[in-house]
Design an enzyme around this catalytic site. Structure first.
Site, PDB file in Angstrom:
ATOM      1  N   ASP A  20      -9.520  -6.271  -4.333  1.00 26.06           N
ATOM      2  CA  ASP A  20      -9.017  -5.077  -3.383  1.00 26.06           C
ATOM      3  C   ASP A  20     -10.014  -4.035  -3.559  1.00 26.06           C
ATOM      4  O   ASP A  20     -10.197  -3.324  -4.697  1.00 26.06           O
ATOM      5  CB  ASP A  20      -7.589  -4.673  -3.873  1.00 26.06           C
ATOM      6  CG  ASP A  20      -6.857  -3.674  -3.002  1.00 26.06           C
ATOM      7  OD1 ASP A  20      -7.459  -2.866  -2.473  1.00 26.06           O
ATOM      8  OD2 ASP A  20      -5.571  -3.959  -2.952  1.00 26.06           O
TER       9      ASP A  20
ATOM     10  N   HIS B 245      -7.741  -5.844   0.615  1.00 29.34           N
ATOM     11  CA  HIS B 245      -6.220  -5.121   0.417  1.00 29.34           C
ATOM     12  C   HIS B 245      -5.183  -6.025   1.511  1.00 29.34           C
ATOM     13  O   HIS B 245      -3.903  -5.504   1.083  1.00 29.34           O
ATOM     14  CB  HIS B 245      -6.682  -3.648   0.945  1.00 29.34           C
ATOM     15  CG  HIS B 245      -5.474  -2.875   0.551  1.00 29.34           C
ATOM     16  ND1 HIS B 245      -5.089  -2.419  -0.700  1.00 29.34           N
ATOM     17  CD2 HIS B 245      -4.833  -2.176   1.526  1.00 29.34           C
ATOM     18  CE1 HIS B 245      -4.137  -1.626  -0.481  1.00 29.34           C
ATOM     19  NE2 HIS B 245      -3.989  -1.342   0.548  1.00 29.34           N
TER      20      HIS B 245
ATOM     21  N   SER C 244       0.862  -1.191   0.198  1.00 28.99           N
ATOM     22  CA  SER C 244       0.107   0.103   0.017  1.00 28.99           C
ATOM     23  C   SER C 244       0.778   1.312   0.235  1.00 28.99           C
ATOM     24  O   SER C 244       1.767   1.554  -0.802  1.00 28.99           O
ATOM     25  CB  SER C 244      -0.917  -0.061   1.246  1.00 28.99           C
ATOM     26  OG  SER C 244      -1.940   0.917   1.168  1.00 28.99           O
TER      27      SER C 244
END
Length: 346
Positions: A286, A324, A196
């Site tokens: 995601d 995610h 991320s």
């Protein structure tokens, strides 16, 4: 004078007197039905409230785990199951101290028991590949999915160093950690894994290393975004962003370690400069960074390096429900990582 009551009147009065008990019984029956209906409504109301409470609780538990992760004693990694890990503090700048967990390969866990920093530093030179893990925004290295990745890498047989962020100097800290590792690791492979927000830090750091004539041996980008800019008071790629969508006011109660800074993540430009082998890991479901972003990152990196071998995209089916943060759960992930690292040695 008494009034005479004829036969027809008696019949009417009798009918009235006989009808009264019937009316009372009917009223009782109606009252009973109303009571049953009312109780049913209350039961259904409480059932709905119970179901709602379960839903709220199931959404709140992950949030509470995140919120209270700041209260984990990071100096004692063994308390949360990392029994072959040492907590260290590095000083990338004067007056600055950043925390790092250093986990040795799982096959060395017995000999790691009770060892000091000197032993761990020497262990870096045992020839096993080394990963620097740069996590996403929010919380700290004790988040379950971050520990999950560290455990997977350790199980495969690699050293793992998980760095926490300070409010400024993301790339500075990562560069310092890279130099610290290289000074102790000999000829071992040194790779970076960015998740991320950490994917942006990873590519920023990779470009800065290139400017110094250095480079990572391999780069893994998980749940990566393409280009981002973190502005003041903005939550960017937060691991619990879904909470902000449902409860936007909650942001005023959360700690955002980067809220007072503006940090640029020109990932697209970085990818055009990087010549290090890259593997992109992304879940098709995601919910924070669309899978199409991973496809675009792959296209840009592949074009820049002009190679099908040096840039890989590994998708994870949406039916798996990894979203995610859940890729560490995939049973096939160790082999995927192992194959990538083996390709770096070829």
């Amino acid at each position: 004078m008494k009034r005479r009551i004829n036969t027809s009147e008696r019949k009417i009065q009798s009918a009235g007197r006989l009808q009264k008990p019937k009316d009372l019984n009917e009223h009782a029956r109606q009252h009973k039905k109303s009571g049953i209906k009312l109780r049913s409504q209350w039961v259904w109301t409480w059932t709905k409230m119970g179901l709602l409470s379960v839903c709220v609780l199931s959404a709140t538990v992950p949030f509470l785990l995140y919120l209270f992760s700041d209260y984990v004693d990071l100096s004692r990694p063994s308390d949360i199951g990392l029994n072959h890990t040492i907590n260290i503090y590095l000083k990338p700048e004067e007056g600055v101290r950043v925390g790092v967990w250093y986990t040795v390969p799982e096959h060395r866990w017995k000999e790691a028991q009770g060892q000091n920093l000197e032993w761990y530093e020497k262990a870096l030179g045992d020839g096993s590949p080394i990963f620097i893990y740069l996590h996403g925004n929010g919380g700290n290295r004790s988040a379950p999915h971050r520990i999950g990745i560290a455990n997977v890498l350790s199980a495969v047989g690699y050293h793992v160093l998980v760095l926490d962020y300070r409010e400024a100097g993301l790339s500075t800290d990562a560069l310092y950690l890279y130099d610290w590792v290289k000074a102790r690791s000999g000829n071992s492979l040194v790779c970076v894994w960015g998740h991320s927000l950490g994917s942006g830090v990873s590519t920023n750091t990779a470009v800065k290393l290139l400017e110094q004539g250095k480079q990572f041996d391999g780069i893994i980008l998980e749940g990566a975004f393409l280009t981002g800019r973190l502005a003041p008071n903005q939550v960017f790629q937060h691991p619990f962003s879904w909470f902000y969508w449902k409860f936007p006011y909650i942001q005023f109660f959360l700690f955002n370690p980067l809220k007072n800074n503006i940090v640029e993540f020109p990932t697209e430009k970085n990818l055009q400069k990087i010549r290090t082998p890259i593997m992109i890991l992304h879940a098709e479901d995601d919910h924070l960074v669309p899978f199409a972003t991973a496809q675009e990152i792959y296209r840009i990196a592949k074009k820049a390096q002009n190679s099908d071998e040096r840039v890989k995209l590994v998708p994870f089916k949406g039916s798996l429900g990894y979203l995610h943060n859940g890729l560490y759960k995939d049973p096939g992930l160790p082999n995927i990582i192992r194959e990538f690292v083996q390709s770096l040695k070829a």
